[in-house]
Design a protein around this motif. Structure first.
Motif, mmCIF file in Angstrom:
data_model
loop_
_atom_site.group_PDB
_atom_site.id
_atom_site.type_symbol
_atom_site.label_atom_id
_atom_site.label_comp_id
_atom_site.label_asym_id
_atom_site.label_seq_id
_atom_site.Cartn_x
_atom_site.Cartn_y
_atom_site.Cartn_z
ATOM 1 N N PHE A 9 2.981 39.878 32.513
ATOM 2 C CA PHE A 9 2.598 38.519 32.109
ATOM 3 C C PHE A 9 3.828 37.719 31.707
ATOM 4 O O PHE A 9 4.025 36.588 32.145
ATOM 5 N N ILE A 10 4.669 38.336 30.885
ATOM 6 C CA ILE A 10 5.873 37.622 30.438
ATOM 7 C C ILE A 10 6.760 37.275 31.629
ATOM 8 O O ILE A 10 7.217 36.151 31.767
ATOM 9 N N ASN A 11 6.951 38.254 32.520
ATOM 10 C CA ASN A 11 7.848 38.025 33.654
ATOM 11 C C ASN A 11 7.312 37.021 34.656
ATOM 12 O O ASN A 11 8.030 36.158 35.128
ATOM 13 N N GLU A 12 6.050 37.144 34.995
ATOM 14 C CA GLU A 12 5.524 36.366 36.118
ATOM 15 C C GLU A 12 4.917 35.039 35.715
ATOM 16 O O GLU A 12 5.001 34.071 36.445
ATOM 17 N N TYR A 13 4.238 35.045 34.601
ATOM 18 C CA TYR A 13 3.422 33.878 34.297
ATOM 19 C C TYR A 13 4.044 32.971 33.257
ATOM 20 O O TYR A 13 4.010 31.769 33.363
ATOM 21 N N ARG A 14 4.614 33.584 32.265
ATOM 22 C CA ARG A 14 4.989 32.782 31.130
ATOM 23 C C ARG A 14 6.096 31.799 31.455
ATOM 24 O O ARG A 14 6.136 30.704 30.929
ATOM 25 N N LYS A 15 6.994 32.220 32.358
ATOM 26 C CA LYS A 15 8.117 31.330 32.640
ATOM 27 C C LYS A 15 7.689 30.063 33.370
ATOM 28 O O LYS A 15 8.282 29.020 33.205
ATOM 29 N N ASN A 16 6.620 30.170 34.178
ATOM 30 C CA ASN A 16 6.156 28.973 34.885
ATOM 31 C C ASN A 16 5.202 28.142 34.062
ATOM 32 O O ASN A 16 4.768 27.088 34.475
ATOM 33 N N ALA A 17 4.796 28.676 32.960
ATOM 34 C CA ALA A 17 3.497 28.281 32.475
ATOM 35 C C ALA A 17 3.464 26.956 31.779
ATOM 36 O O ALA A 17 4.438 26.442 31.269
ATOM 37 N N LYS A 18 2.238 26.524 31.823
ATOM 38 C CA LYS A 18 1.805 25.373 31.031
ATOM 39 C C LYS A 18 1.468 25.895 29.634
ATOM 40 O O LYS A 18 0.787 25.256 28.866
#
Lengths: 212, 91
Positions: free
Chosen positions: A96-105
Motif C-alpha cells: 500500500f505504501i509503495n504503490e498507492y500512497r505516493k500517488n494518492a489523494k
C-alpha cells in the motif's frame, strides 16, 4: 545502448534465477499446500484491511492480489507455524505504501515525531470524561464510531484497525508497521483521542443538525 | 428529546473534568488491549475502584473499542478474487 540494457537485463534475470534456486527448498506441491492452508483463509481480513486503507473496491482487489502474489514469491522467508496473518498484513501494508500512497489523494503524512514527543512528555494530563452510560452510548453511536474511524488519517486508522478490529498484539503491530512498541502505544493513544474528538464533534452537531 | 440526547453525548464525551496521572492512561490501554502483566492489571483494577475519573475513562475507551468491533461493516470478498489470484499464480 540497447545492447547494454539487454546485457543488464540478462544479468538481473540470471541473478534472480540463481537466488531463487539457492533459496528454493520447498517443492511446488508443498508451497501450494502452505499457501492454500495458511494464507488463503486470511483473505477476508486482508480484503477488509485493504478496503479500509483505500476506500475503493478495485484498489482493494489489486492490493490483495499483489499481497498474495508477493507472499507466494517470498514463501521461503515465511516460517511455518509463525503468525501468517501478521506476515501477510505486513506485506499488504508495505505494498500500500509503495504503490498507492505516493500517488494518492490521501491525506499527507502526519508528523509523528512531534505528536509522539508531545504524548510522551510528562506534562500532558489527560482530560477525563465523566458520567457514563455505556449502553446508551453503544446503541446510539455505532455508525458514528465507524464514520469517525474512516475520517482518521491513514496511519491512525491503520493502528485502530490492527488493534481493535483485528486484535493484533502490540508486538505484532510493531512488526507489521516497522515501528517500536513505544510508538505503537503512543500512536494508538493519539488515534483513540482523535476518534473521541470526532465523536464529540458529532455530539455537538447532533444538537443542531438533527430533526426530531 | 433532542436536547436530552445532546446533553448525554456531551456528558459522555465532551466534558473535561478531573485528571489522573499519565501512568494510569498507559495502564488503562494495556489492560484494555490485553497487554498488561498480572500485577499491572491487579493494580489497575483496584485503582479504578477508588478513582472515578480513571473508571469512567476506562469504561468509555473500552466501549469505543467494543463498538468498533461490533459495528464496523464487514465487506464481503469479491467472488472472483480468489480465482483471479490462483489464475495469476499458475501463469
Amino acid at each position: 545502448m540497447n545492447s547494454l540494457k539487454g546485457a543488464k537485463l540478462i544479468i538481473i534475470l540470471y541473478k534472480g534465477t540463481t537466488l531463487e534456486n539457492n533459496k528454493s527448498e520447498l517443492d511446488k506441491a508443498t508451497k501450494d499446500t502452505l499457501f492454500e492452508k495458511e494464507f488463503m483463509p486470511l483473505i477476508g481480513p486482508l480484503y477488509n484491511f485493504a478496503y479500509r486503507l483505500t476506500f475503493d473496491e478495485d484498489d482493494a482487489n489489486d492490493l490483495v492480489q499483489e499481497t498474495y502474489l508477493k507472499a507466494y514469491r517470498f514463501i521461503e522467508s515465511y516460517e511455518k507455524g509463525t503468525n501468517a496473518k501478521a506476515w501477510l498484513f505486513r506485506i499488504l501494508k508495505n505494498s500500500f505504501i509503495n504503490e498507492y500512497r505516493k500517488n494518492a489523494k490521501l491525506p499527507g503524512k502526519v508528523d509523528y515525531q512531534e505528536v509522539e514527543s508531545y504524548y510522551n512528555s510528562d506534562d500532558v494530563d489527560e482530560p477525563i470524561t465523566t458520567d457514563l452510560r455505556v449502553d446508551a452510548f453503544k446503541d446510539m453511536i455505532g455508525d458514528e464510531v465507524a464514520n469517525a474511524l474512516n475520517a482518521l488519517d491513514v496511519d491512525f486508522r491503520t493502528i485502530i484497525i490492527l488493534c481493535d478490529l483485528e486484535g493484533f498484539t502490540y508486538e505484532e503491530m510493531a512488526k507489521i508497521l516497522d515501528i517500536p512498541i513505544g510508538t505503537v502505544r503512543s500512536r494508538l493513544h493519539r488515534a483513540r483521542n482523535l476518534m473521541k474528538d470526532k465523536l464529540r464533534e458529532y455530539a455537538k452537531n447532533m444538537g443542531y443538525g438533527k430533526k426530531e | 428529546m433532542k436536547e436530552a440526547i445532546t446533553n448525554l453525548f456531551l456528558k459522555i464525551l465532551g466534558k473535561k473534568q478531573g485528571y489522573c496521572c499519565k501512568d494510569c492512561v498507559k495502564n488503562l490501554y494495556s489492560v484494555m488491549d490485553g497487554e498488561a502483566t498480572k500485577d499491572q492489571e491487579e493494580y489497575f483494577r483496584s485503582h479504578i475502584n477508588e478513582c472515578s475519573p480513571c473508571f469512567n475513562r476506562y469504561e468509555i475507551d473500552k466501549s469505543v473499542k467494543e463498538v468498533l468491533k461490533l459495528k464496523v461493516e464487514h465487506k464481503e470478498v469479491p467472488s472472483n478474487l480468489i480465482a483471479s489470484i490462483k489464475n495469476k499464480l499458475n501463469q
